[in-house]
Design a protein around this motif. Structure first.
Motif, PDB file in Angstrom:
ATOM      1  N   SER A  37       0.843  -1.186   0.000  1.00 51.73           N
ATOM      2  CA  SER A  37       0.000   0.000   0.000  1.00 51.73           C
ATOM      3  C   SER A  37       0.884   1.243   0.000  1.00 51.73           C
ATOM      4  CB  SER A  37      -0.886  -0.009   1.246  1.00 51.73           C
ATOM      5  OG  SER A  37      -1.603   1.193   1.340  1.00 51.73           O
ATOM      6  N   ILE A  38       0.482   2.218  -0.762  1.00 47.84           N
ATOM      7  CA  ILE A  38       1.225   3.479  -0.816  1.00 47.84           C
ATOM      8  C   ILE A  38       0.525   4.476   0.096  1.00 47.84           C
ATOM      9  CG2 ILE A  38       2.026   5.357  -2.292  1.00 47.84           C
ATOM     10  CD1 ILE A  38       1.905   3.274  -4.630  1.00 47.84           C
ATOM     11  N   SER A  39       1.266   4.969   1.060  1.00 51.63           N
ATOM     12  CA  SER A  39       0.717   5.919   2.027  1.00 51.63           C
ATOM     13  C   SER A  39       0.770   7.340   1.487  1.00 51.63           C
ATOM     14  CB  SER A  39       1.519   5.864   3.332  1.00 51.63           C
ATOM     15  OG  SER A  39       1.375   4.616   3.944  1.00 51.63           O
ATOM     16  N   ALA A  40      -0.050   8.164   2.083  1.00 55.87           N
ATOM     17  CA  ALA A  40      -0.009   9.601   1.813  1.00 55.87           C
ATOM     18  C   ALA A  40       0.718  10.269   2.977  1.00 55.87           C
ATOM     19  CB  ALA A  40      -1.424  10.146   1.695  1.00 55.87           C
ATOM     20  N   THR A  41       1.402  11.353   2.696  1.00 54.14           N
ATOM     21  CA  THR A  41       2.090  12.092   3.749  1.00 54.14           C
ATOM     22  C   THR A  41       2.157  13.574   3.408  1.00 54.14           C
ATOM     23  OG1 THR A  41       4.101  12.265   5.088  1.00 54.14           O
ATOM     24  CG2 THR A  41       4.400  11.723   2.763  1.00 54.14           C
ATOM     25  N   THR A  42       2.326  14.363   4.446  1.00 54.15           N
ATOM     26  CA  THR A  42       2.522  15.799   4.247  1.00 54.15           C
ATOM     27  C   THR A  42       4.000  16.172   4.351  1.00 54.15           C
ATOM     28  OG1 THR A  42       2.146  16.247   6.605  1.00 54.15           O
ATOM     29  CG2 THR A  42       0.228  16.390   5.122  1.00 54.15           C
ATOM     30  N   TYR A  89       0.534  11.235   8.156  1.00 60.35           N
ATOM     31  CA  TYR A  89       0.697  10.032   7.343  1.00 60.35           C
ATOM     32  C   TYR A  89      -0.633   9.296   7.357  1.00 60.35           C
ATOM     33  CZ  TYR A  89       5.763  10.656   7.822  1.00 60.35           C
ATOM     34  OH  TYR A  89       7.036  11.153   7.786  1.00 60.35           O
ATOM     35  N   GLY A  90      -1.005   8.684   6.246  1.00 62.85           N
ATOM     36  CA  GLY A  90      -2.253   7.937   6.220  1.00 62.85           C
ATOM     37  C   GLY A  90      -2.305   6.957   5.069  1.00 62.85           C
ATOM     38  N   THR A  91      -3.217   6.000   5.191  1.00 59.54           N
ATOM     39  CA  THR A  91      -3.401   4.970   4.171  1.00 59.54           C
ATOM     40  C   THR A  91      -4.717   5.215   3.438  1.00 59.54           C
ATOM     41  OG1 THR A  91      -2.241   3.395   5.589  1.00 59.54           O
ATOM     42  CG2 THR A  91      -3.544   2.486   3.780  1.00 59.54           C
ATOM     43  N   PRO A  92      -4.647   5.597   2.161  1.00 58.58           N
ATOM     44  CA  PRO A  92      -5.889   5.806   1.397  1.00 58.58           C
ATOM     45  C   PRO A  92      -6.702   4.510   1.299  1.00 58.58           C
ATOM     46  CG  PRO A  92      -4.010   6.778   0.259  1.00 58.58           C
ATOM     47  CD  PRO A  92      -3.467   5.935   1.379  1.00 58.58           C
ATOM     48  N   LEU A  93      -7.946   4.591   1.679  1.00 55.42           N
ATOM     49  CA  LEU A  93      -8.829   3.428   1.743  1.00 55.42           C
ATOM     50  C   LEU A  93      -9.139   2.832   0.372  1.00 55.42           C
ATOM     51  CD1 LEU A  93     -10.540   1.646   3.593  1.00 55.42           C
ATOM     52  CD2 LEU A  93     -12.335   3.378   3.482  1.00 55.42           C
ATOM     53  N   SER A  94      -9.344   3.660  -0.619  1.00 55.82           N
ATOM     54  CA  SER A  94      -9.803   3.173  -1.927  1.00 55.82           C
ATOM     55  C   SER A  94      -8.833   2.193  -2.575  1.00 55.82           C
ATOM     56  CB  SER A  94     -10.070   4.346  -2.866  1.00 55.82           C
ATOM     57  OG  SER A  94      -8.889   5.106  -3.048  1.00 55.82           O
ATOM     58  N   SER A  95      -7.550   2.486  -2.541  1.00 60.61           N
ATOM     59  CA  SER A  95      -6.585   1.601  -3.203  1.00 60.61           C
ATOM     60  C   SER A  95      -6.449   0.264  -2.478  1.00 60.61           C
ATOM     61  CB  SER A  95      -5.227   2.288  -3.342  1.00 60.61           C
ATOM     62  OG  SER A  95      -4.744   2.697  -2.083  1.00 60.61           O
ATOM     63  N   VAL A  96      -6.561   0.276  -1.160  1.00 58.70           N
ATOM     64  CA  VAL A  96      -6.482  -0.969  -0.385  1.00 58.70           C
ATOM     65  C   VAL A  96      -7.664  -1.871  -0.733  1.00 58.70           C
ATOM     66  CG1 VAL A  96      -6.570  -1.956   1.940  1.00 58.70           C
ATOM     67  CG2 VAL A  96      -5.143   0.052   1.492  1.00 58.70           C
ATOM     68  N   ASN A  97      -8.856  -1.309  -0.727  1.00 58.45           N
ATOM     69  CA  ASN A  97     -10.050  -2.092  -1.074  1.00 58.45           C
ATOM     70  C   ASN A  97      -9.957  -2.660  -2.483  1.00 58.45           C
ATOM     71  OD1 ASN A  97     -11.558  -2.016   1.294  1.00 58.45           O
ATOM     72  ND2 ASN A  97     -12.414  -0.019   0.806  1.00 58.45           N
ATOM     73  N   GLU A  98      -9.473  -1.855  -3.401  1.00 52.04           N
ATOM     74  CA  GLU A  98      -9.357  -2.284  -4.800  1.00 52.04           C
ATOM     75  C   GLU A  98      -8.429  -3.493  -4.930  1.00 52.04           C
ATOM     76  OE1 GLU A  98      -7.103  -0.675  -8.757  1.00 52.04           O
ATOM     77  OE2 GLU A  98      -8.100   0.839  -7.518  1.00 52.04           O
ATOM     78  N   LYS A  99      -7.283  -3.445  -4.284  1.00 58.69           N
ATOM     79  CA  LYS A  99      -6.312  -4.541  -4.399  1.00 58.69           C
ATOM     80  C   LYS A  99      -6.810  -5.818  -3.720  1.00 58.69           C
ATOM     81  CE  LYS A  99      -3.180  -2.520  -6.836  1.00 58.69           C
ATOM     82  NZ  LYS A  99      -2.762  -2.987  -8.153  1.00 58.69           N
ATOM     83  N   GLY A 113      -7.756  -9.749  -5.267  1.00 60.60           N
ATOM     84  CA  GLY A 113      -7.113 -10.967  -4.790  1.00 60.60           C
ATOM     85  C   GLY A 113      -5.710 -10.811  -4.232  1.00 60.60           C
ATOM     86  N   PHE A 114      -5.227  -9.601  -4.145  1.00 54.36           N
ATOM     87  CA  PHE A 114      -3.892  -9.382  -3.597  1.00 54.36           C
ATOM     88  C   PHE A 114      -3.920  -9.412  -2.068  1.00 54.36           C
ATOM     89  CE2 PHE A 114      -3.418  -7.518  -7.768  1.00 54.36           C
ATOM     90  CZ  PHE A 114      -2.111  -7.826  -8.118  1.00 54.36           C
TER      91      PHE A 114
END
Length: 184
Positions: A35-40, A81-91, A95-96
């Motif tokens: 997962s790719i995190s977001a950060t400021t 720092y945070g983990t975008p929800l949409s990309s995690v759900n998609e993967k 099946g990942f």
């Protein structure tokens, strides 16, 4: 979120080698997606937008918090720092197995929300080695290094709150142990 067993949390103090171990894991198992995190925070030399992090302005990050667009988020060393929800759900839907490299507070949030997820705390061989690794990065000023080391002591004290504690003596061996935990 469906299929929480496909959600793997890897945490530990700054400088413990999470990124290096993850590179090894990803090279060994193509069914694991990081997962790719977001950060400021500002990008470090060589970091690429959308590859290492999504680099956001603080205003945008706060807007995403308000809209509940993060799986987890935390403030650390003056940055968000945070983990975008949409990309995690998609993967996960595709099946990942999704591997989250996140700091301790975010890891606790996810474990609380998704108790079936697998959480792994990566420990340094000792504090002296941790300090050596942080200093050898050459990316931070002394004040930031001191903050990270102070924070590391707190984080290490919370390591027993995770499913597994692994000491990173050797990158290859640590990666193999994590893959084995994921596959069992």
């Amino acid at each position: 979120m469906k299929n929480q067993k496909k959600l793997i949390i890897l945490t530990g103090p700054s400088g413990v080698g999470k990124g290096t171990v993850i590179k090894e894991i990803l090279g060994k198992d193509k069914n694991i997606w990081l997962s790719i995190s977001a950060t400021t925070r500002e990008p470090r030399e060589g970091e690429q937008e959308g590859e290492n992090y999504y680099f956001l302005k603080q205003e945008k990050f706060k807007e995403m918090i308000e809209k509940n667009l993060f799986l987890e988020w935390a403030q650390f060393a003056g940055n968000y720092y945070g983990t975008p929800l949409s990309s995690v759900n998609e993967k996960i839907t595709k099946g990942f197995t999704v591997l989250l490299e996140i700091e301790v507070e975010g890891a606790k949030q996810i474990k609380e929300k998704f108790p079936e997820s697998l959480s792994i705390f990566l420990l340094p061989p000792d504090k002296a080695e941790l300090e050596r690794r942080i200093r050898n990065r050459g990316t931070e000023k002394e004040e930031a290094i001191k903050k990270r080391l102070l924070r590391a002591s707190y984080e290490i004290s919370a390591s027993n709150q995770f499913d597994f504690e692994l000491t990173n003596h050797n990158v290859d061996e640590t990666a193999k142990r994590i893959i084995k935990l994921i596959q069992t």
